[in-house]
Write a protein that holds these residues in place. Structure first.
Motif, PDB file in Angstrom:
ATOM      1  N   GLU A   1     -11.063 -13.964  -9.884  1.00 57.65           N
ATOM      2  CA  GLU A   1     -10.312 -13.611  -8.693  1.00 57.65           C
ATOM      3  C   GLU A   1     -10.842 -14.400  -7.496  1.00 57.65           C
ATOM      4  O   GLU A   1     -12.043 -14.500  -7.285  1.00 57.65           O
ATOM      5  CB  GLU A   1     -10.456 -12.106  -8.423  1.00 57.65           C
ATOM      6  N   LYS A   2      -9.948 -14.988  -6.730  1.00 56.58           N
ATOM      7  CA  LYS A   2     -10.332 -15.784  -5.576  1.00 56.58           C
ATOM      8  C   LYS A   2     -10.802 -14.877  -4.444  1.00 56.58           C
ATOM      9  O   LYS A   2     -10.269 -13.794  -4.224  1.00 56.58           O
ATOM     10  CB  LYS A   2      -9.165 -16.633  -5.082  1.00 56.58           C
ATOM     11  N   VAL A   3     -11.799 -15.328  -3.718  1.00 55.05           N
ATOM     12  CA  VAL A   3     -12.355 -14.542  -2.624  1.00 55.05           C
ATOM     13  C   VAL A   3     -11.296 -14.221  -1.577  1.00 55.05           C
ATOM     14  O   VAL A   3     -11.227 -13.106  -1.076  1.00 55.05           O
ATOM     15  CB  VAL A   3     -13.545 -15.284  -1.975  1.00 55.05           C
TER      16      VAL A   3
ATOM     17  N   PHE B   1     -11.438  -6.974   1.857  1.00 51.00           N
ATOM     18  CA  PHE B   1     -12.664  -7.129   2.630  1.00 51.00           C
ATOM     19  C   PHE B   1     -13.672  -6.042   2.265  1.00 51.00           C
ATOM     20  O   PHE B   1     -14.872  -6.293   2.235  1.00 51.00           O
ATOM     21  CB  PHE B   1     -12.347  -7.093   4.128  1.00 51.00           C
ATOM     22  N   SER B   2     -13.176  -4.851   1.976  1.00 56.86           N
ATOM     23  CA  SER B   2     -14.072  -3.740   1.624  1.00 56.86           C
ATOM     24  C   SER B   2     -14.827  -4.010   0.324  1.00 56.86           C
ATOM     25  O   SER B   2     -15.875  -3.421   0.072  1.00 56.86           O
ATOM     26  CB  SER B   2     -13.301  -2.435   1.521  1.00 56.86           C
TER      27      SER B   2
ATOM     28  N   PRO C   1     -19.875  -5.367   1.287  1.00 51.47           N
ATOM     29  CA  PRO C   1     -21.190  -4.926   0.796  1.00 51.47           C
ATOM     30  C   PRO C   1     -21.964  -6.053   0.106  1.00 51.47           C
ATOM     31  O   PRO C   1     -23.192  -6.111   0.185  1.00 51.47           O
ATOM     32  CB  PRO C   1     -20.876  -3.815  -0.199  1.00 51.47           C
ATOM     33  N   LEU C   2     -21.253  -6.964  -0.539  1.00 52.35           N
ATOM     34  CA  LEU C   2     -21.911  -8.097  -1.189  1.00 52.35           C
ATOM     35  C   LEU C   2     -22.516  -9.045  -0.163  1.00 52.35           C
ATOM     36  O   LEU C   2     -23.627  -9.551  -0.345  1.00 52.35           O
ATOM     37  CB  LEU C   2     -20.917  -8.840  -2.087  1.00 52.35           C
TER      38      LEU C   2
ATOM     39  N   ALA D   1     -12.465  -1.935   8.530  1.00 53.86           N
ATOM     40  CA  ALA D   1     -11.961  -2.691   7.388  1.00 53.86           C
ATOM     41  C   ALA D   1     -12.906  -2.595   6.191  1.00 53.86           C
ATOM     42  O   ALA D   1     -12.469  -2.665   5.046  1.00 53.86           O
ATOM     43  CB  ALA D   1     -11.767  -4.150   7.767  1.00 53.86           C
ATOM     44  N   ALA D   2     -14.189  -2.428   6.453  1.00 55.27           N
ATOM     45  CA  ALA D   2     -15.177  -2.389   5.377  1.00 55.27           C
ATOM     46  C   ALA D   2     -15.093  -1.096   4.566  1.00 55.27           C
ATOM     47  O   ALA D   2     -15.483  -1.091   3.397  1.00 55.27           O
ATOM     48  CB  ALA D   2     -16.583  -2.536   5.954  1.00 55.27           C
ATOM     49  N   VAL D   3     -14.579  -0.040   5.135  1.00 53.58           N
ATOM     50  CA  VAL D   3     -14.518   1.234   4.420  1.00 53.58           C
ATOM     51  C   VAL D   3     -13.147   1.521   3.829  1.00 53.58           C
ATOM     52  O   VAL D   3     -12.980   2.487   3.094  1.00 53.58           O
ATOM     53  CB  VAL D   3     -14.958   2.422   5.307  1.00 53.58           C
ATOM     54  N   GLN D   4     -12.144   0.700   4.136  1.00 52.14           N
ATOM     55  CA  GLN D   4     -10.813   0.912   3.582  1.00 52.14           C
ATOM     56  C   GLN D   4     -10.780   0.507   2.114  1.00 52.14           C
ATOM     57  O   GLN D   4     -11.421  -0.456   1.737  1.00 52.14           O
ATOM     58  CB  GLN D   4      -9.777   0.103   4.356  1.00 52.14           C
ATOM     59  N   PRO D   5     -10.017   1.263   1.323  1.00 49.71           N
ATOM     60  CA  PRO D   5      -9.940   0.939  -0.113  1.00 49.71           C
ATOM     61  C   PRO D   5      -9.137  -0.309  -0.412  1.00 49.71           C
ATOM     62  O   PRO D   5      -8.379  -0.816   0.294  1.00 49.71           O
ATOM     63  CB  PRO D   5      -9.246   2.150  -0.712  1.00 49.71           C
TER      64      PRO D   5
END
Length: 54
Positions: free
Chosen positions: A4-6, A11-12, A16-17, A50-54
Motif C-alpha cells: 500500500e502506498k503511503v 494519516f491516523s 504513530p509510526l 487527524a491522528a485519532v480519526q479512524p
C-alpha cells in the motif's frame, strides 16, 4: 506483503509510526508536530484531530 502506498494511507495509521521512529532517533513529539505543521500548514490541533480519526 501489502504494498500500500503511503499517500493512500490514513494519516491516523502513519502518525504513530512517524512518532515512534522519531523518538527512537532521540526526537520529541513536539519536534514531529513542528515538522508536520511546517510541511502541511495544519495546526497542532488539526494534526491531533487527524491522528485519532479512524
Amino acid at each position: 506483503m501489502n504494498n500500500e502506498k503511503v499517500y493512500s494511507m490514513n494519516f491516523s495509521k502513519i502518525y504513530p509510526l512517524l512518532v515512534s521512529k522519531a523518538q527512537k532517533k532521540g526526537r520529541t513529539l513536539e519536534e514531529v508536530t513542528q515538522v508536520i505543521t511546517w510541511l502541511t500548514g495544519y495546526t497542532a490541533e488539526e494534526i491531533e484531530k487527524a491522528a485519532v480519526q479512524p
